[in-house]
Design a protein around this motif. Structure first.
Motif, PDB file in Angstrom:
ATOM      1  N   VAL A 333     -11.392 -44.188  55.356  1.00  0.00           N
ATOM      2  CA  VAL A 333      -9.929 -44.260  55.269  1.00  0.00           C
ATOM      3  C   VAL A 333      -9.424 -42.904  54.791  1.00  0.00           C
ATOM      4  CG1 VAL A 333      -7.953 -45.420  54.215  1.00  0.00           C
ATOM      5  CG2 VAL A 333     -10.037 -46.722  54.721  1.00  0.00           C
ATOM      6  N   VAL A 334      -8.480 -42.338  55.520  1.00  0.00           N
ATOM      7  CA  VAL A 334      -7.927 -41.033  55.177  1.00  0.00           C
ATOM      8  C   VAL A 334      -6.748 -41.197  54.221  1.00  0.00           C
ATOM      9  CG1 VAL A 334      -6.675 -39.028  56.092  1.00  0.00           C
ATOM     10  CG2 VAL A 334      -8.698 -39.903  57.288  1.00  0.00           C
ATOM     11  N   VAL A 335      -6.787 -40.457  53.131  1.00  0.00           N
ATOM     12  CA  VAL A 335      -5.656 -40.374  52.202  1.00  0.00           C
ATOM     13  C   VAL A 335      -4.895 -39.105  52.560  1.00  0.00           C
ATOM     14  CG1 VAL A 335      -4.955 -40.167  49.791  1.00  0.00           C
ATOM     15  CG2 VAL A 335      -6.936 -41.593  50.409  1.00  0.00           C
ATOM     16  N   ALA A 336      -3.632 -39.278  52.970  1.00  0.00           N
ATOM     17  CA  ALA A 336      -2.833 -38.165  53.469  1.00  0.00           C
ATOM     18  C   ALA A 336      -1.721 -37.807  52.492  1.00  0.00           C
ATOM     19  CB  ALA A 336      -2.232 -38.517  54.826  1.00  0.00           C
ATOM     20  N   ALA A 337      -1.318 -36.548  52.548  1.00  0.00           N
ATOM     21  CA  ALA A 337      -0.267 -36.059  51.664  1.00  0.00           C
ATOM     22  C   ALA A 337       1.096 -36.605  52.074  1.00  0.00           C
ATOM     23  CB  ALA A 337      -0.238 -34.533  51.686  1.00  0.00           C
ATOM     24  N   GLN A 338       2.017 -36.583  51.122  1.00  0.00           N
ATOM     25  CA  GLN A 338       3.376 -37.000  51.420  1.00  0.00           C
ATOM     26  C   GLN A 338       3.934 -36.183  52.589  1.00  0.00           C
ATOM     27  OE1 GLN A 338       6.055 -37.689  48.106  1.00  0.00           O
ATOM     28  NE2 GLN A 338       7.718 -36.646  49.180  1.00  0.00           N
ATOM     29  N   ASN A 339       4.581 -36.889  53.513  1.00  0.00           N
ATOM     30  CA  ASN A 339       5.254 -36.299  54.673  1.00  0.00           C
ATOM     31  C   ASN A 339       4.299 -35.865  55.783  1.00  0.00           C
ATOM     32  OD1 ASN A 339       7.855 -35.844  55.771  1.00  0.00           O
ATOM     33  ND2 ASN A 339       7.592 -33.638  55.548  1.00  0.00           N
ATOM     34  N   TYR A 340       2.986 -36.152  55.656  1.00  0.00           N
ATOM     35  CA  TYR A 340       2.073 -35.895  56.766  1.00  0.00           C
ATOM     36  C   TYR A 340       2.371 -36.899  57.872  1.00  0.00           C
ATOM     37  CZ  TYR A 340      -2.235 -35.608  59.477  1.00  0.00           C
ATOM     38  OH  TYR A 340      -3.157 -35.456  60.502  1.00  0.00           O
ATOM     39  N   PRO A 341       2.394 -36.519  59.157  1.00  0.00           N
ATOM     40  CA  PRO A 341       1.932 -35.253  59.729  1.00  0.00           C
ATOM     41  C   PRO A 341       3.035 -34.214  59.984  1.00  0.00           C
ATOM     42  CG  PRO A 341       2.228 -36.838  61.483  1.00  0.00           C
ATOM     43  CD  PRO A 341       2.601 -37.547  60.200  1.00  0.00           C
ATOM     44  N   THR A 343       5.633 -32.008  57.712  1.00  0.00           N
ATOM     45  CA  THR A 343       5.375 -30.850  56.851  1.00  0.00           C
ATOM     46  C   THR A 343       4.843 -31.382  55.532  1.00  0.00           C
ATOM     47  OG1 THR A 343       7.234 -29.690  57.878  1.00  0.00           O
ATOM     48  CG2 THR A 343       6.348 -28.757  55.841  1.00  0.00           C
ATOM     49  N   PRO A 344       3.520 -31.540  55.429  1.00  0.00           N
ATOM     50  CA  PRO A 344       2.971 -32.201  54.247  1.00  0.00           C
ATOM     51  C   PRO A 344       3.216 -31.411  52.970  1.00  0.00           C
ATOM     52  CG  PRO A 344       1.217 -31.243  55.580  1.00  0.00           C
ATOM     53  CD  PRO A 344       2.463 -31.140  56.384  1.00  0.00           C
ATOM     54  N   ARG A 345       3.472 -32.178  51.902  1.00  0.00           N
ATOM     55  CA  ARG A 345       3.649 -31.553  50.588  1.00  0.00           C
ATOM     56  C   ARG A 345       2.287 -31.154  50.037  1.00  0.00           C
ATOM     57  NH1 ARG A 345       6.551 -35.201  46.246  1.00  0.00           N
ATOM     58  NH2 ARG A 345       4.426 -35.800  45.654  1.00  0.00           N
ATOM     59  N   LYS A 346       2.212 -29.954  49.471  1.00  0.00           N
ATOM     60  CA  LYS A 346       0.963 -29.442  48.935  1.00  0.00           C
ATOM     61  C   LYS A 346       1.103 -29.166  47.443  1.00  0.00           C
ATOM     62  CE  LYS A 346      -0.151 -27.227  53.351  1.00  0.00           C
ATOM     63  NZ  LYS A 346      -0.479 -25.958  54.062  1.00  0.00           N
ATOM     64  N   GLY A 347      -0.032 -29.045  46.775  1.00  0.00           N
ATOM     65  CA  GLY A 347      -0.028 -28.667  45.366  1.00  0.00           C
ATOM     66  C   GLY A 347       0.011 -29.814  44.387  1.00  0.00           C
ATOM     67  N   ASP A 348      -0.134 -31.060  44.870  1.00  0.00           N
ATOM     68  CA  ASP A 348      -0.143 -32.210  43.953  1.00  0.00           C
ATOM     69  C   ASP A 348      -1.538 -32.410  43.370  1.00  0.00           C
ATOM     70  OD1 ASP A 348       2.554 -33.272  44.070  1.00  0.00           O
ATOM     71  OD2 ASP A 348       2.125 -33.757  46.172  1.00  0.00           O
ATOM     72  N   PRO A 349      -1.625 -32.802  42.085  1.00  0.00           N
ATOM     73  CA  PRO A 349      -2.935 -33.032  41.468  1.00  0.00           C
ATOM     74  C   PRO A 349      -3.599 -34.289  42.024  1.00  0.00           C
ATOM     75  CG  PRO A 349      -1.190 -33.663  39.965  1.00  0.00           C
ATOM     76  CD  PRO A 349      -0.512 -33.007  41.135  1.00  0.00           C
ATOM     77  N   LEU A 378      -6.254 -29.876  43.564  1.00  0.00           N
ATOM     78  CA  LEU A 378      -4.915 -30.036  44.133  1.00  0.00           C
ATOM     79  C   LEU A 378      -5.007 -30.317  45.628  1.00  0.00           C
ATOM     80  CD1 LEU A 378      -3.169 -26.925  42.513  1.00  0.00           C
ATOM     81  CD2 LEU A 378      -3.195 -29.283  41.631  1.00  0.00           C
ATOM     82  N   SER A 379      -3.959 -30.953  46.150  1.00  0.00           N
ATOM     83  CA  SER A 379      -3.865 -31.130  47.596  1.00  0.00           C
ATOM     84  C   SER A 379      -3.448 -29.813  48.237  1.00  0.00           C
ATOM     85  CB  SER A 379      -2.840 -32.220  47.929  1.00  0.00           C
ATOM     86  OG  SER A 379      -1.550 -31.861  47.468  1.00  0.00           O
ATOM     87  N   SER A 380      -4.040 -29.507  49.394  1.00  0.00           N
ATOM     88  CA  SER A 380      -3.710 -28.248  50.059  1.00  0.00           C
ATOM     89  C   SER A 380      -3.592 -28.414  51.568  1.00  0.00           C
ATOM     90  CB  SER A 380      -4.776 -27.188  49.752  1.00  0.00           C
ATOM     91  OG  SER A 380      -6.045 -27.601  50.249  1.00  0.00           O
ATOM     92  N   GLY A 381      -3.529 -29.648  52.031  1.00  0.00           N
ATOM     93  CA  GLY A 381      -3.417 -29.899  53.464  1.00  0.00           C
ATOM     94  C   GLY A 381      -2.781 -31.240  53.722  1.00  0.00           C
ATOM     95  N   VAL A 409      -5.660 -41.230  42.752  1.00  0.00           N
ATOM     96  CA  VAL A 409      -4.241 -40.987  42.468  1.00  0.00           C
ATOM     97  C   VAL A 409      -3.850 -39.639  43.054  1.00  0.00           C
ATOM     98  CG1 VAL A 409      -2.476 -40.728  40.687  1.00  0.00           C
ATOM     99  CG2 VAL A 409      -4.374 -42.347  40.350  1.00  0.00           C
ATOM    100  N   LEU A 410      -2.937 -39.669  44.017  1.00  0.00           N
ATOM    101  CA  LEU A 410      -2.345 -38.470  44.616  1.00  0.00           C
ATOM    102  C   LEU A 410      -0.868 -38.774  44.833  1.00  0.00           C
ATOM    103  CD1 LEU A 410      -2.330 -35.693  45.967  1.00  0.00           C
ATOM    104  CD2 LEU A 410      -3.097 -36.801  48.096  1.00  0.00           C
ATOM    105  N   PRO A 411       0.013 -38.204  44.028  1.00  0.00           N
ATOM    106  CA  PRO A 411       1.439 -38.539  44.101  1.00  0.00           C
ATOM    107  C   PRO A 411       1.999 -38.388  45.519  1.00  0.00           C
ATOM    108  CG  PRO A 411       1.000 -37.196  42.175  1.00  0.00           C
ATOM    109  CD  PRO A 411      -0.271 -37.225  42.964  1.00  0.00           C
ATOM    110  N   GLY A 412       2.689 -39.419  45.970  1.00  0.00           N
ATOM    111  CA  GLY A 412       3.346 -39.387  47.273  1.00  0.00           C
ATOM    112  C   GLY A 412       2.445 -39.631  48.463  1.00  0.00           C
ATOM    113  N   SER A 413       1.163 -39.840  48.209  1.00  0.00           N
ATOM    114  CA  SER A 413       0.220 -39.959  49.333  1.00  0.00           C
ATOM    115  C   SER A 413       0.412 -41.280  50.073  1.00  0.00           C
ATOM    116  CB  SER A 413      -1.219 -39.868  48.828  1.00  0.00           C
ATOM    117  OG  SER A 413      -1.533 -40.965  47.987  1.00  0.00           O
TER     118      SER A 413
END
Length: 431
Positions: A333-341, A343-349, A378-381, A409-413
């Protein structure tokens, strides 16, 4: 054996993990790697080493391979292959698992892939190559809805639109044309899709086990196409002779045609397939392992990986004994960043990975992560993590994978909640 792995995503982390578990591997190097790969060690306790080398720089990768005295270089992503990294490494006299730049055009150009398939009599969707808006309109008129519109070049899994909306299809095609690209419009293929990786040494084809991935961003296949939000293997609903049929009608004829063109294909031929009402059809070829399917396929492979990849690089696949596979099912299962695909938000712990890996059989693979100057992850993608688990059934495997996801835990994911759900339910019902 000293291995240099090229790439930085979850596919590369999955490859690195499998290679690190092979007793034949004494050193594992990655360029540039990721924070997850950096935590790996070989079976004798030697830590993996990361190198700040650009993956798409053929000269730098070949120089690094020589410097670390690599016995084998494994190229993960498509961009380095199309850039000629495998050519440079081969030119340095080092075995490399990955096709030449010319052979990698099976992925680098969809129009070229269609030309090869036509020459090899490989079943696929009828294509039209379009370089103008008028050509797009003519193709839409010819094929009708649903409209399948593809960027001819590399697009990281997001260059394809499949839609009933002609205006949206036209807009996608015109955006590609406006960026200087070429568009391939295809006839729509009905039926479920299957991914099959075939290891190739220029002549011999050795298939792995099939998998299915989930391209849409949200549950029930809603939302835009992504690079893939999850996958599972095996496929209990697939025909028993599927793998043999694909090797016979798709992979081997393609490898034979590439050899005839004096561009032998060495590496992974990723066969993206549709099981249509008219039979198996090729949706696309890739010239490397797919992501996230690699995560589940390698989790099930019992044969040590390094020797198999070296045999492919050295043209010895025909000499290998049959591959061995675990009976277990695997789900990722893929955990994706907020707003993917978009413009994903980056830099979240990111926290909770250790807790996730305390769930039985779960391992977490890094896709888009980095460390800050304090060592905080941090998230970077866009696709940040792949949470993978094994189980005696698909139901058990997906239950463990989602237990792992719940501990991260990844905020907004966001993640899909229905990976392998239907296949698991159907398998349970059949049992």
């Amino acid at each position: 054996m000293i291995i240099l792995l090229v790439g930085s995503g979850a596919r590369e982390h999955a490859l690195a993990r499998a290679l690190s578990l092979d007793p034949a591997v004494s050193q594992l190097h990655a360029a540039p790697g990721n924070p997850g790969i950096a935590t790996l060690s070989t079976t004798d306790g030697t830590p993996a080493t990361l190198h700040g080398v650009e993956a798409t720089d053929p000269v730098a990768v070949a120089a690094l391979a020589g410097a670390v005295k690599a016995d084998l270089v494994v190229v993960g992503p498509e961009a380095p292959l199309v850039a000629g990294v495998a050519d440079a490494v081969r030119g340095a006299g080092i075995p490399v698992f990955g096709p030449s730049a010319k052979a990698a055009m099976l992925e680098g150009s969809k129009a070229f892939a269609k030309e090869v398939m036509a020459a090899a009599d490989v079943p696929t969707a009828e294509p039209r190559v379009c370089t103008s808006s008028a050509a797009l309109e003519e193709a839409f008129d010819a094929f009708g809805a649903p409209y399948v519109v593809k960027d001819d070049g590399l697009a990281a899994g997001k260059g394809v639109v499949v839609t009933e909306d002609r205006a949206a299809a036209l807009a996608h095609g015109e955006a590609i044309l406006g960026a200087g690209g070429v568009v391939v419009v295809e006839d729509y293929l009905d039926g479920p899709e299957v991914s099959l990786f075939c290891l190739c040494d220029g002549e011999t084809v050795v298939p792995l086990q099939p998998a299915q991935d989930f391209k849409r961003a949200y549950d029930a296949d809603a939302g835009p196409n992504t690079g893939g939000m999850g996958a599972y293997s095996p496929l209990p609903w697939a025909p028993a002779d599927l793998v043999d049929e694909v090797v016979r009608t798709v992979a081997q004829p393609t490898v034979d045609e590439m050899a005839r063109r004096e561009t032998p294909f060495v590496g992974v031929l990723y066969c993206g397939l549709a099981l249509t009402s008219k039979g198996v059809r090729v949706v696309e070829f890739n010239a490397r392992f797919g992501d996230p399917e690699t995560q589940v396929v390698l989790a099930r492979l019992a044969t040590p990986l390094a020797g198999v990849l070296l045999a492919a690089a050295e043209g010895r696949l025909a000499q290998l004994p049959p591959l061995e596979w675990r009976d277990d099912a695997a789900v990722t299962v893929v955990v994706a960043a907020q707003n993917y695909p978009d413009t994903p938000r980056k830099g979240d712990p990111i926290t909770g990975i250790d807790e996730a890996e305390q769930v039985g059989t779960v391992h977490v693979l890094h896709a888009g992560t980095s460390l800050d100057h304090r060592g905080t992850l941090l998230s970077s993608g866009g696709r940040v993590l792949s949470v993978t688990a094994l189980g005696s059934t698909l139901t058990e495997a997906r239950g463990r994978a989602y237990q792992g996801v719940d501990r991260i835990v990844l905020p907004g994911s966001h993640h899909r909640g229905d990976i392998a759900a239907k296949a698991a339910a159907d398998a349970d019902g059949a049992a």
